[in-house]
Design a protein around this motif. Structure first.
Motif, mmCIF file in Angstrom:
data_model
loop_
_atom_site.group_PDB
_atom_site.id
_atom_site.type_symbol
_atom_site.label_atom_id
_atom_site.label_comp_id
_atom_site.label_asym_id
_atom_site.label_seq_id
_atom_site.Cartn_x
_atom_site.Cartn_y
_atom_site.Cartn_z
ATOM 1 N N UNK A 139 39.115 35.635 47.523
ATOM 2 C CA UNK A 139 38.604 36.587 46.541
ATOM 3 C C UNK A 139 39.487 36.540 45.311
ATOM 4 N N UNK A 155 31.300 39.816 40.991
ATOM 5 C CA UNK A 155 32.057 40.171 42.188
ATOM 6 C C UNK A 155 33.254 39.258 42.370
ATOM 7 N N UNK A 156 34.282 39.773 43.043
ATOM 8 C CA UNK A 156 35.449 38.943 43.353
ATOM 9 C C UNK A 156 35.123 37.902 44.406
ATOM 10 N N UNK A 157 34.141 38.226 45.241
ATOM 11 C CA UNK A 157 33.757 37.329 46.329
ATOM 12 C C UNK A 157 32.635 36.430 45.836
#
Lengths: 379, 333
Positions: free
Chosen positions: A201, A225-227
């Motif tokens: 992430x 998003x970080x993911x």
């Protein structure tokens, strides 16, 4: 971002000089606590970075964003060398955890990739005494470059929708009409695109996807998003991992901070933003975009809204600004002076230039002017 | 290893003998008993503490999960609006890569162990055994780097061959050609190399324990060397080999750094083992822990608990097999 070691040794050299001078000062004055003011002014004179040390120096604790980690490392060395009483420790635990620690009063400031959420501001009021609250102070700029490795292609041009489709496996061949249309006269191979994204992430992923969500015209159907959410492609650990895969795998594309593109000698795609000509991924072009950002914070908060869809000439759109978070009023009295002296240094032209050499983007004056006005008013 | 050797029945009689002598045992005996029993209890306490800790954090995590923990593919526990995470892909990847590793490593390890214990001349066997032991001491990050920089590029040819000739099996079909071989198959091969020394070393010791009389009896009945190994050595060594394999499998299931470097992770569950993607428990924890928020960290603990349980089940299964085999093998004769 990996920082080059020579920067550290340079800072150490400055530290040695400052240490020697402060030692000789301590030898002159019998009481080494009360002479701190005198020592600090001479220390500032000895240091090329023109740092004004706090009258009452104290160890400074910070925590948060990993993206800022290397920038803070650079500053820590120079600052710690100039003001020997102000040891700084910064714990890169991630933005969310950093803000959490700040709101629990465990650290004097937090580094964060994104501006404070309303709930965080409310929580900060418990820590900031006397009606103060946590504010966002823009401090570290950066850019995400789209790196590629295609034999015979030297000036790849892409735009938001195309990047989104490449990373979402909607475009799978390099000679896809969408890419060809952006690169007239360039012979593109008929090979599969090998797209690489982050397996961990990351704020880098968050910034790229924020850009894609805004500018791809619906081609990127996921929220920022970080993911990683896109379909297909391969993943690698860290920006270093992505960069090394792109370097070794033919017909590949990936994304990483500018420093990795530079240190790995990778080509970065120019972005067709709708300006008269495609914009190259350079720190100067990124600073232009940050210069067009709107201040959206209320009161003393300097949160920025970046315009990813900018069409300004020479404005590279995939940029990021990370913040330091501190109280506008009611900072812990023990560390307030040191905090102000540190932030005054980091936003100074010398401080910004120091991290610019490491692949970060020095903030434009439209931003630094506001921060320079805010920092002395912190209480 | 010791528990699998045939002396276990003998061990039991020794134990009962000490029991009967406990009345007039000397102080040294009591001290030794206390020390060894204490070690055993300490191990149980540690295991219970780990299980308790994982259970507690998992409980927090799973109560936050908005989707089914066992069937969800995504791993997005820090999503404030809809935290969703599941272990389906991780469990699949862990088991498949472990299975591939076992398929490759176990036969190879038995071969090497037999070569060292029964075929190689003494002069070669000793340094060879030493060499195998040395492999076990290589840190996993070194295997990982070797895998990423050497194995992945060099497996490209094998992968395209498998795709061309065995693609019809579905398993070996490649959907995205030209991609580096950062897949479950490569991971399995790398894990096989990593667990080879453990399985070899333990099997070799077990094969050496085969009573000389068994081997000579087989030879006296007119068996060739291979027949002697088949009728005397292998049945005798089977529980030991199973134990050795379980030790190896344990390492393969829990391997972290090497997998994190070699395998391209994604939340795709696919039987195409030559396509990049998938993931393992340990890899996922290593990759996600840094940036995880509090719910994310709990979720990773929950996945750790599942790995813990899988390892327990696998080991328990192996114990059962060994216990059942013992009655039929010649070991107790």
């Amino acid at each position: 971002m990996k920082l080059q070691r020579n920067g550290r040794t340079k800072a150490l050299a400055i530290g040695a000089v400052a240490l020697v001078s402060s030692l000789s000062l301590a030898a002159c004055g019998s009481d080494n606590n009360t002479t701190a003011t005198g020592g600090s002014s001479s220390g500032a004179a000895a240091s090329p970075a023109a740092i004004t040390c706090a009258a009452k120096q104290a160890p400074l604790l910070g925590a948060g964003s990993t993206a800022q980690g290397d920038a803070i490392d650079v500053w820590k060395n120079v600052f710690g060398a100039a003001c020997s009483g102000s040891t700084l420790s910064y714990n890169p635990v991630g933005s969310g955890a950093g803000v959490q620690q700040f709101n629990q009063g465990k650290v004097a400031f937090a580094g964060s990739d994104s501006a404070l959420k309303p709930a965080d501001v409310t929580a900060s009021k418990a820590v900031c005494a006397g009606g103060g609250q946590g504010v966002d102070i823009p401090m570290v700029g950066g850019l995400v470059s789209v790196i590629y490795n295609v034999q015979g292609v030297n000036n790849l041009v892409l735009d938001g929708p195309t990047i989104a489709k490449i990373f979402d496996s909607q475009i799978t061949k390099w000679n896809d009409p969408a890419i060809a249309a952006l690169n007239p006269g360039v012979t593109l191979p008929a090979d599969n695109i090998q797209a690489f994204h982050r397996s961990d992430d990351s704020g880098t992923t968050q910034n790229l996807t924020a850009y894609l969500a805004k500018t791809s015209g619906g081609a990127w159907s996921y929220p920022s998003s970080k993911t990683w959410a896109g379909k297909g492609g391969q993943s690698a650990n860290g920006s270093a991992g992505v960069a090394s895969q792109v370097k070794t795998v033919p017909n590949s594309i990936g994304y990483a901070e500018l420093a990795y593109a530079q240190s790995n000698n990778l080509k970065s795609a120019s972005i067709n933003t709708g300006a008269s000509k495609p914009v190259e991924a350079t720190a100067a072009n990124a600073a232009t975009t940050i210069g067009t950002a709107q201040f959206v914070g209320t009161g003393n908060d300097l949160a920025l809204s970046l315009d990813y869809a900018t069409k300004t000439e020479g404005a590279y759109p995939i940029v990021l600004v990370t913040y330091e978070i501190a109280c506008d009023k009611g900072n812990a009295p023990a560390t307030l002076d040191t905090l102000k002296s540190f932030l005054t240094y980091t936003i100074s032209d010398a401080g910004q230039k120091a991290i610019g050499d490491k692949g970060y983007v020095p903030l434009p004056s439209s931003v630094t002017d506001k921060v320079k006005a805010l920092v002395p008013t912190l209480a | 290893m010791t528990s699998s050797t045939p002396d276990s029945s003998g061990g039991r009689t020794t134990a009962s003998r000490t029991g009967s002598l406990q009345g007039n045992s000397r102080r040294g005996d009591r001290l030794f008993f206390a020390a060894s029993a204490g070690s055993g209890i300490l191990l149980l306490v540690i295991m219970a503490a780990i299980a308790g800790f994982l259970l507690y954090r998992s409980g927090i995590a799973i109560s936050h999960d908005k989707t089914n923990f066992f069937t969800t593919f995504e791993w997005d526990p820090d999503n404030i609006l809809k935290p969703s995470f599941g272990i389906a892909v991780l469990a699949f990847g862990t088991i498949v890569s472990g299975f591939i590793a076992m398929v490759i490593a176990v036969p190879l390890a038995i071969g090497i162990a037999l070569f060292i214990s029964h075929y190689a001349p003494r002069k070669i066997a000793q340094p060879f055994a030493y060499l195998v032991d040395l492999l076990a001491a290589v840190p996993s990050i070194v295997y990982g780097l070797w895998g990423a920089l050497f194995l992945v590029p060099h497996l490209a040819g094998l992968n395209s061959w498998l795709n061309t000739y065995l693609g019809w099996t579905y398993i070996f079909q490649t959907t995205h050609t030209g991609a580096p071989a950062r897949n479950l198959f490569t991971t399995g091969i790398l894990l096989a190399i990593m667990i080879l020394p453990i399985i070899t070393a333990v099997s070799r010791e077990v094969f050496r324990q085969v009573p000389r009389s068994h081997e000579e009896a087989a030879l006296a009945l007119g068996a060739t060397r291979w027949e002697m190994i088949r009728t005397a050595v292998l049945p005798f060594g089977r529980p030991g080999v199973i134990s050795a394999s379980m030790l190896g499998l344990g390492r393969a299931l829990g391997e972290t750094m090497a997998v994190a470097i070699v395998l391209s992770s994604s939340n795709v569950l696919s039987l195409h083992i030559l396509d990049a993607g998938g993931g393992t428990f340990a890899q996922n924890i290593a990759l996600k822990y840094n940036e995880a928020g509090l719910p994310g960290k709990d979720a990773l603990m929950a996945s750790g608990l599942v790995l813990f349980v899988i390892t327990l089940l696998v080991n328990g299964g192996a114990r059962l097999i060994i216990a059942r085999r013992k009655e039929y093998s010649g070991a107790n004769a």
